[in-house]
Write a protein that holds these residues in place. Structure first.
Motif, mmCIF file in Angstrom:
data_model
loop_
_atom_site.group_PDB
_atom_site.id
_atom_site.type_symbol
_atom_site.label_atom_id
_atom_site.label_comp_id
_atom_site.label_asym_id
_atom_site.label_seq_id
_atom_site.Cartn_x
_atom_site.Cartn_y
_atom_site.Cartn_z
ATOM 1 N N LEU A 623 0.826 -1.198 0.000
ATOM 2 C CA LEU A 623 0.000 0.000 0.000
ATOM 3 C C LEU A 623 0.868 1.259 0.000
ATOM 4 C CD1 LEU A 623 -2.802 1.372 0.299
ATOM 5 C CD2 LEU A 623 -2.463 1.202 2.767
ATOM 6 N N TYR A 624 1.803 1.334 0.965
ATOM 7 C CA TYR A 624 2.615 2.549 1.096
ATOM 8 C C TYR A 624 3.625 2.662 -0.051
ATOM 9 C CZ TYR A 624 0.659 3.768 5.598
ATOM 10 O OH TYR A 624 -0.185 4.154 6.590
ATOM 11 N N LEU A 625 4.119 1.549 -0.569
ATOM 12 C CA LEU A 625 5.057 1.597 -1.693
ATOM 13 C C LEU A 625 4.367 2.162 -2.941
ATOM 14 C CD1 LEU A 625 7.881 0.928 -2.749
ATOM 15 C CD2 LEU A 625 7.018 -1.353 -3.346
ATOM 16 N N LEU A 626 3.123 1.709 -3.197
ATOM 17 C CA LEU A 626 2.382 2.218 -4.352
ATOM 18 C C LEU A 626 2.042 3.698 -4.186
ATOM 19 C CD1 LEU A 626 0.044 -0.812 -5.114
ATOM 20 C CD2 LEU A 626 1.871 0.070 -6.567
ATOM 21 N N VAL A 627 1.699 4.112 -2.949
ATOM 22 C CA VAL A 627 1.431 5.529 -2.705
ATOM 23 C C VAL A 627 2.676 6.355 -3.000
ATOM 24 C CG1 VAL A 627 0.931 7.230 -0.913
ATOM 25 C CG2 VAL A 627 -0.436 5.152 -1.081
ATOM 26 N N ALA A 628 3.856 5.869 -2.490
ATOM 27 C CA ALA A 628 5.111 6.591 -2.742
ATOM 28 C C ALA A 628 5.397 6.661 -4.245
ATOM 29 C CB ALA A 628 6.261 5.906 -2.008
ATOM 30 N N PHE A 629 5.156 5.566 -4.951
ATOM 31 C CA PHE A 629 5.414 5.543 -6.393
ATOM 32 C C PHE A 629 4.485 6.511 -7.123
ATOM 33 C CE2 PHE A 629 4.986 3.968 -10.707
ATOM 34 C CZ PHE A 629 6.309 3.739 -11.077
ATOM 35 N N ASP A 630 3.191 6.507 -6.736
ATOM 36 C CA ASP A 630 2.220 7.357 -7.423
ATOM 37 C C ASP A 630 2.516 8.833 -7.191
ATOM 38 O OD1 ASP A 630 1.063 5.109 -8.355
ATOM 39 O OD2 ASP A 630 -0.682 5.161 -7.030
ATOM 40 N N ILE A 631 2.848 9.219 -5.947
ATOM 41 C CA ILE A 631 3.145 10.631 -5.658
ATOM 42 C C ILE A 631 4.413 11.055 -6.397
ATOM 43 C CG2 ILE A 631 3.758 12.260 -3.836
ATOM 44 C CD1 ILE A 631 0.830 11.499 -3.887
ATOM 45 N N THR A 632 5.426 10.183 -6.397
ATOM 46 C CA THR A 632 6.675 10.501 -7.110
ATOM 47 C C THR A 632 6.403 10.630 -8.610
ATOM 48 O OG1 THR A 632 7.907 9.286 -5.449
ATOM 49 C CG2 THR A 632 9.040 9.743 -7.510
ATOM 50 N N GLY A 633 5.625 9.720 -9.156
ATOM 51 C CA GLY A 633 5.282 9.793 -10.584
ATOM 52 C C GLY A 633 4.521 11.054 -10.925
ATOM 53 N N LEU A 694 -6.192 7.726 6.144
ATOM 54 C CA LEU A 694 -6.457 6.638 7.088
ATOM 55 C C LEU A 694 -7.726 5.885 6.710
ATOM 56 C CD1 LEU A 694 -5.528 8.310 10.496
ATOM 57 C CD2 LEU A 694 -4.226 6.599 9.214
ATOM 58 N N GLN A 695 -8.760 6.652 6.286
ATOM 59 C CA GLN A 695 -9.994 5.994 5.841
ATOM 60 C C GLN A 695 -9.748 5.244 4.535
ATOM 61 O OE1 GLN A 695 -12.912 9.091 5.611
ATOM 62 N NE2 GLN A 695 -12.928 9.460 7.838
ATOM 63 N N PHE A 696 -8.932 5.869 3.654
ATOM 64 C CA PHE A 696 -8.620 5.229 2.373
ATOM 65 C C PHE A 696 -7.888 3.896 2.586
ATOM 66 C CE2 PHE A 696 -5.406 4.546 -0.940
ATOM 67 C CZ PHE A 696 -6.214 4.447 -2.074
ATOM 68 N N SER A 697 -6.998 3.851 3.577
ATOM 69 C CA SER A 697 -6.177 2.645 3.792
ATOM 70 C C SER A 697 -6.964 1.498 4.410
ATOM 71 C CB SER A 697 -4.981 2.983 4.686
ATOM 72 O OG SER A 697 -5.430 3.400 5.968
ATOM 73 N N THR A 698 -8.173 1.770 4.923
ATOM 74 C CA THR A 698 -8.960 0.685 5.528
ATOM 75 C C THR A 698 -9.499 -0.273 4.467
ATOM 76 O OG1 THR A 698 -10.919 2.086 5.500
ATOM 77 C CG2 THR A 698 -9.589 2.068 7.523
ATOM 78 N N TYR A 699 -9.631 0.183 3.208
ATOM 79 C CA TYR A 699 -10.100 -0.679 2.115
ATOM 80 C C TYR A 699 -8.895 -1.144 1.312
ATOM 81 C CZ TYR A 699 -14.389 1.684 3.468
ATOM 82 O OH TYR A 699 -15.430 2.195 4.184
ATOM 83 N N THR A 700 -8.000 -1.773 1.988
ATOM 84 C CA THR A 700 -6.675 -2.050 1.422
ATOM 85 C C THR A 700 -6.708 -2.837 0.118
ATOM 86 O OG1 THR A 700 -5.776 -1.990 3.629
ATOM 87 C CG2 THR A 700 -4.401 -2.972 1.946
ATOM 88 N N PRO A 701 -7.360 -3.983 0.014
ATOM 89 C CA PRO A 701 -7.274 -4.752 -1.252
ATOM 90 C C PRO A 701 -7.738 -3.947 -2.465
ATOM 91 C CG PRO A 701 -8.221 -6.085 0.495
ATOM 92 C CD PRO A 701 -8.174 -4.690 1.008
ATOM 93 N N ASN A 703 -8.049 -0.607 -2.697
ATOM 94 C CA ASN A 703 -7.244 0.596 -2.882
ATOM 95 C C ASN A 703 -5.877 0.262 -3.459
ATOM 96 O OD1 ASN A 703 -9.343 2.084 -1.897
ATOM 97 N ND2 ASN A 703 -8.576 2.082 0.206
ATOM 98 N N ILE A 704 -5.328 -0.890 -3.090
ATOM 99 C CA ILE A 704 -4.041 -1.300 -3.665
ATOM 100 C C ILE A 704 -4.199 -1.499 -5.172
ATOM 101 C CG2 ILE A 704 -2.406 -3.226 -3.777
ATOM 102 C CD1 ILE A 704 -2.574 -3.441 -0.781
ATOM 103 N N ALA A 705 -5.322 -2.094 -5.548
ATOM 104 C CA ALA A 705 -5.567 -2.294 -6.979
ATOM 105 C C ALA A 705 -5.675 -0.946 -7.700
ATOM 106 C CB ALA A 705 -6.838 -3.115 -7.178
ATOM 107 N N ALA A 706 -6.382 0.019 -7.076
ATOM 108 C CA ALA A 706 -6.529 1.342 -7.690
ATOM 109 C C ALA A 706 -5.178 2.034 -7.808
ATOM 110 C CB ALA A 706 -7.493 2.194 -6.868
ATOM 111 N N LEU A 707 -4.387 1.987 -6.754
ATOM 112 C CA LEU A 707 -3.058 2.603 -6.781
ATOM 113 C C LEU A 707 -2.181 1.955 -7.838
ATOM 114 C CD1 LEU A 707 -2.426 3.000 -2.951
ATOM 115 C CD2 LEU A 707 -2.851 4.838 -4.577
ATOM 116 N N PHE A 708 -2.334 0.657 -8.025
ATOM 117 C CA PHE A 708 -1.535 -0.057 -9.013
ATOM 118 C C PHE A 708 -1.894 0.413 -10.433
ATOM 119 C CE2 PHE A 708 -0.661 -3.767 -11.740
ATOM 120 C CZ PHE A 708 0.711 -3.893 -11.507
ATOM 121 N N VAL A 709 -3.212 0.606 -10.681
ATOM 122 C CA VAL A 709 -3.661 1.089 -11.999
ATOM 123 C C VAL A 709 -3.098 2.486 -12.257
ATOM 124 C CG1 VAL A 709 -5.669 1.769 -13.346
ATOM 125 C CG2 VAL A 709 -5.709 -0.354 -12.009
#
Length: 746
Positions: A623-633, A694-701, A703-709
């Motif tokens: 989750l946090y790795l994808l967030v870091a990647f998306d913000i950096t991108g 924090l609310q966004f991270s509660t739906y992890t599976p 949200n991870i898919a969305a961050l990956f897209v």
């Protein structure tokens, strides 16, 4: 014949053992062979033993009585040079001597054994007429026993009888032919010192073949026999070493049986042939003299036993009493006591003294020489000293080199003055030694037991203040003093500060989640009656953790450590500040909860990624790795945004970069990279500490898919804009290379 064979076998075994011991002590080669027995019956198993060099091959040859070889084989010794094997004799083995020889190189060793024919089992039928059930010491008990030989060989039958626990034995032997019966009489003489009680007569049959090699013994019968009690008259005479009779109590085997008369005698009717524990006691004042001995009482009808009682102490003293116990200075008072002198020899010399602490010389009260026990009373008048205080008085007795005494303390008071005996304690009940006691202008220090007696206090109320040697505890009280009296009081010291003092704390500063938080509080426990074990509870928000203090050291820093594990820290909210409390509970009650500080939770992208990865939390790490990647991108897309071949947002960087000198250009690039990296990290930290995230991270599976897209889309966009830049960079490098080559050619 049997005894001869046994003796021969024993001699052979001793000879073999001597050879073994001798050979083991030398360095020469060793070879010894022997068997477990000297005589075997047909069909028995022969056990063969070998002792030689370690790991060597021994050749064995067995010859029968006709010197014909029965078998020959090779045997290997073990690492200790030993070997063991067995040989089963055939049921029809020829009777006679068999020779066994062992060979090792030029060495050889031989032994032999005898094989005899197997005979019928030896047995016998025995009938015994029961003896009388009662007998007296000195009487002979006869047993009429019939024995029959049921075997097929002649036998020697010996009948023996003994009495349990007594060294008695009766025996009768006869020779029986096959099927022959005989009656034998065996007598047992009851000794004169046999104690009265129930015994058992045990009868044993011992059979031996006539001219044979076999013997057997067994118990065939057991009959009860009672030796009745025999009463005798015994007179005990108790005397001092001087011969003077003693009056006192007599005990036999711990039970009182009477008292001696005026001439020190006591007559008893006792059971003879028994041991008795005889004890004599005579009370003298507050002590006693005694004698104890274990004695044998025989069967003589009239017996007189003289016993000399030697006192263990030559003198005894009773408690010393002063009347009155508290006196005014210079007052006359009485000393009262009693003492006893007991002669340990034929005559005892003694001297009695009275010693008073304020007198320079002892006062001799009595002197004499005695043969009997004397008891006397002391009544002596003394003048109290002129100086108030506590004084010791002692009654001292010297008798034939021994010394005994009794002592008392007398309080000497001023007119209309009294004393206070003060005991100082902490609240936990421990004595407060070396505490400073103040009464008006008077100051004193308690002893090791926390106690002190102060005299010379005028009759009335007195305020007493106490502080301990550390100055951390104080106590006080007001007490009424009566003239010529000593009042005993107790004062309990209380701490001047709180019972539990927090002197230092160590809390993590703005810690991130997903890491262990270490929290330490240094406490000082005062003596307030707090008793271990103490349950110490840490509370941070809704989190609680408890540790137990099994032992306490008062007035010393004690570090209490807690660790909030990473799986609990993730329950806290980033950006929130939490108060930290400690609550201590003892077995009797719970003490007040105390705040020791506060912790503000602040997540950082770096520690979050490292902690979730090291703890194996793959979902959080992703989750946090994808967030870091998306913000950096996203940041890079903003930098590279513009028309093809034109990057307007980078002009701020490229314009000074082009104008700068060659040595400054790397510094500009490094500074730009640091600024961009810092901006991205701060943006990430601001995002992950946002309540929305924090609310966004509660739906992890999901949200991870969305961050990956999003990451895939950014990767495509970055590839589109980065490619021209890389080409321009490559062209720039080629241009620089051409210029460098041109300069070299010139």
């Amino acid at each position: 014949m049997k005894i001869t064979h046994k003796l021969a076998a024993a001699l052979v075994m001793m000879f073999i053992l001597l050879i073994v011991l001798n050979l083991q002590s030398t360095e020469a080669q060793t070879l010894i062979v022997w068997t477990d027995k000297y005589i075997y019956e047909q069909g028995e198993t022969v056990t063969i033993f070998l002792l030689s060099e370690p790991n060597s091959t021994i050749r064995l040859i067995l010859l029968n009585p006709d010197n014909i070889t029965l078998w020959s084989l090779a045997v290997e010794t073990n690492a200790s040079g030993k070997a063991e094997l067995t040989y089963n004799l055939p049921p029809d083995a020829a009777p006679g001597y068999y020779n066994l020889t062992a060979f090792l190189g030029v060495l050889n060793s031989s032994t032999s054994f005898k094989v005899i024919e197997k005979v019928a089992i030896i047995d016998a039928e025995v009938s015994v007429e029961p003896p009388v059930g009662k007998a007296y010491p000195g009487q002979t008990v006869e047993l009429n026993i019939t024995v029959k030989n049921t075997g097929n060989v002649a036998e020697t039958a010996c009948l023996t009888a003994n009495l349990t626990s007594l060294p008695l034995r009766g025996e009768s032997c006869t020779t029986l032919l096959p099927n022959e019966s005989k009656s034998l009489i065996v007598g047992i003489n009851i000794p004169l010192n046999a104690s009265p009680r129930k015994y058992h007569i045990n009868i044993y049959l011992h059979l031996a073949e006539v001219h044979g090699e076999k013997e057997s013994s067994r118990k065939i019968a057991s009959y009860p026999l009672i030796i009745p009690e025999t009463n005798v008259n015994v007179t005990f005479n108790f005397r001092l070493p001087s011969g003077v009779p003693l009056e006192g109590k007599v005990f036999l085997d711990g039970k009182p049986v009477g008292s001696t008369n005026a001439v020190g005698s006591l007559s008893l009717r006792l059971v003879g042939n028994l041991f008795y524990n005889i004890k004599f006691e005579k009370d003298i004042e507050e002590a006693s003299i005694s004698y104890q001995k274990r004695m044998w009482i025989g069967l003589a009808e009239q017996q007189t036993i003289n016993i000399t009682v030697k006192p263990s102490k030559a003198c005894l003293t009773a408690k010393l009493v002063a009347e009155p116990a508290q006196v005014e200075q210079g007052q006359i008072f009485e000393i009262l006591s009693r003492y006893a002198i007991a002669p340990k020899e034929s005559r005892t010399n003694y001297t009695v003294y009275l010693q008073a602490e304020w007198l320079s010389e002892s006062i001799r009260l009595d002197k004499g020489s005695i043969k009997n026990i004397v008891v006397k009373t002391v009544d002596y008048s003394l003048n109290a000293p002129e100086k108030p205080g506590i004084y010791a008085i002692k009654l001292l007795i010297e008798a034939d080199g021994e010394t005994c005494y009794s002592a008392i303390n007398v309080q000497v008071l001023r007119s209309r003055e009294g004393c206070l005996q003060i005991h100082v304690f902490y609240l936990d009940g421990k004595p407060a030694s070396n505490s400073i006691i103040t009464i008006g202008e008077y100051t004193a220090v308690t002893g090791a037991n926390g106690s002190l007696t102060i005299c010379g206090l005028k009759e009335g109320n007195h305020k007493v203040t106490v502080k301990d040697s550390s100055g951390e505890y104080r106590g006080e009280g007001t007490f009424h003093v009566k003239a010529f009296k000593t009042k005993t009081v107790s004062i309990y010291l209380k701490p001047t500060g709180p019972c539990i003092k927090i002197v230092d704390t160590k809390l993590p500063e703005t810690p991130t989640r997903y890491t262990d938080w270490s929290i330490t509080a240094e406490l000082i426990f005062r003596r307030c009656g707090i008793n271990p074990p103490l349950d110490t509870t840490l509370r941070v928000g809704s989190y609680n953790a408890t540790t137990t203090l099994e032992n306490l050291t008062y007035d010393t820093k004690i570090a209490v450590k807690f660790v909030v594990p990473y799986w609990d820290t993730l329950t806290f909210t980033p950006g929130e500040e939490y108060n930290v409390y400690i609550k201590i509970k003892e077995p009797q009650e719970a003490l007040k909860e105390v705040q020791i500080g506060s912790i503000k939770v602040q997540d950082e992208i770096g520690p979050i990624l490292a902690s979730s990865f090291s703890h194996g939390d793959s979902t959080t790490f992703a989750l946090y790795l994808l967030v870091a990647f998306d913000i950096t991108g996203l940041a890079l897309l903003l930098l590279f945004y513009g028309e093809k071949g034109h990057i307007p947002y980078l002009n701020i960087l490229f314009t000074p970069y082009k104008k700068a000198e060659k040595t400054v250009k790397p510094i500009i690039l490094a500074a730009a990279a640091i600024i961009i990296f810092y901006g991205i990290v701060q943006a990430l930290n601001a995002l992950i500490n946002n309540e929305w995230f924090l609310q966004f991270s509660t739906y992890t599976p999901l949200n991870i898919a969305a961050l990956f897209v999003i990451a895939l889309g950014e990767s495509h966009g970055l590839a589109k804009f980065i490619t021209p830049t890389l080409k321009r960079g490559a062209e720039l490098l080629r241009s620089l290379k051409r210029r460098t080559q041109q300069k070299k050619s010139k």
